[in-house]
Design a protein around this motif. Structure first.
Motif, PDB file in Angstrom:
ATOM      1  N   LYS A  94       0.824  -1.217   0.000  1.00 44.97           N
ATOM      2  CA  LYS A  94       0.000   0.000   0.000  1.00 44.97           C
ATOM      3  C   LYS A  94       0.851   1.258   0.000  1.00 44.97           C
ATOM      4  O   LYS A  94       1.814   1.366   0.764  1.00 44.97           O
ATOM      5  N   CYS A  95       0.493   2.187  -0.872  1.00 42.35           N
ATOM      6  CA  CYS A  95       1.147   3.483  -0.920  1.00 42.35           C
ATOM      7  C   CYS A  95       0.209   4.449  -1.644  1.00 42.35           C
ATOM      8  O   CYS A  95      -0.947   4.115  -1.879  1.00 42.35           O
ATOM      9  N   ARG A  96       0.708   5.637  -2.001  1.00 48.79           N
ATOM     10  CA  ARG A  96      -0.162   6.624  -2.652  1.00 48.79           C
ATOM     11  C   ARG A  96       0.548   7.235  -3.860  1.00 48.79           C
ATOM     12  O   ARG A  96       1.760   7.368  -3.853  1.00 48.79           O
ATOM     13  N   GLU A 178      -2.940  14.493  -3.198  1.00 57.56           N
ATOM     14  CA  GLU A 178      -2.967  13.036  -3.352  1.00 57.56           C
ATOM     15  C   GLU A 178      -3.820  12.698  -4.573  1.00 57.56           C
ATOM     16  O   GLU A 178      -4.932  13.197  -4.713  1.00 57.56           O
ATOM     17  N   PRO A 181      -4.996   6.169  -3.869  1.00 60.52           N
ATOM     18  CA  PRO A 181      -4.281   5.127  -3.124  1.00 60.52           C
ATOM     19  C   PRO A 181      -3.868   4.010  -4.076  1.00 60.52           C
ATOM     20  O   PRO A 181      -4.537   3.786  -5.085  1.00 60.52           O
ATOM     21  N   SER A 183      -2.130  -0.156  -4.433  1.00 62.92           N
ATOM     22  CA  SER A 183      -1.785  -1.444  -3.821  1.00 62.92           C
ATOM     23  C   SER A 183      -1.701  -2.469  -4.943  1.00 62.92           C
ATOM     24  O   SER A 183      -2.001  -2.161  -6.095  1.00 62.92           O
TER      25      SER A 183
END
Length: 215
Positions: A94-96, A178, A181, A183
């Motif tokens: 998981k990151c953005r 942002e 998200p 993943s």
């Protein structure tokens, strides 16, 4: 019975994906041999094949049917824009995806100024700025450390993956916006989904159960 072929993004992700698959009863002993120079690994009993590919190539293998199922990051799926089914979020890695830069660059974003954006992900950057923000920008594709771009004056901001934000901080940059998200996801070839629906659906259901989505 024909083989079902998996394309896995090389590296950490492939290892984690195989761990998950093992928990569903899908194993491939050949892949555990780190010294192996093989390109394709087979589980004869389950009629499954596996191969490792560069992340950016996984969606291509899946779209063209060279692989029935792929495991790859959402960033790669978005950037490559291939025709395939995205069927499951594995909730790993998981990151953005973010717009980052020095704090002073906030103003450029707020006032929709014409700026330069450096990124390894030109398609994601373009889609975000043109279709979501309606801001005209010049996009510069880089392959290496994009954090360098605003520091040396190549661009005002960057679009990149952010995990902890430490690298940004160390270089005097911060997350300004942002985008989405990210993943690891499971993708399936469109024809395979129809032809092998039963087998592929069962694999997806088993994975879903393992990652707790079916709980």
């Amino acid at each position: 019975m024909r083989y079902i072929t998996f394309a896995l993004a090389k590296g950490r992700l492939a290892k984690k994906a195989m761990d998950l698959l093992e928990r569903t009863g899908i194993t491939c002993e050949e892949m555990k041999d780190e010294q192996s120079r093989k390109l394709i690994f087979v589980n004869e009993e389950l009629k499954l094949k596996f191969f490792l590919a560069k992340a950016s190539d996984v969606p291509t293998y899946v779209e063209y049917g060279a692989a029935d199922i792929g495991v790859v990051g959402k960033d790669t799926i978005m950037e490559e824009g291939r025709k395939l089914y995205e069927v499951l979020d594995l909730r790993m890695g998981k990151c953005r995806m973010c717009v980052a830069g020095p704090a002073s660059a906030r103003e450029y974003l707020k006032h929709h100024e014409l700026i330069r954006v450096a990124s390894k992900y030109p398609n994601i950057a373009k889609d975000y700025f043109y279709n979501k923000k309606h801001q005209t920008v010049e996009i510069i594709k880089l392959n290496g450390s994009v954090e360098l771009a605003p520091i040396v004056g190549l661009s005002e901001v960057i679009v990149d993956i952010v995990e902890t934000g430490t690298t940004l901080k160390e270089n005097g940059l911060e997350v300004l916006e942002e985008i989405c998200p990210l993943s690891a996801r499971v993708v399936v070839n469109q024809v395979s989904m129809k032809m092998e629906n039963e087998r592929i659906s069962r694999i997806i259901q088993d994975l879903r159960r393992v990652i707790g989505e079916g709980v």
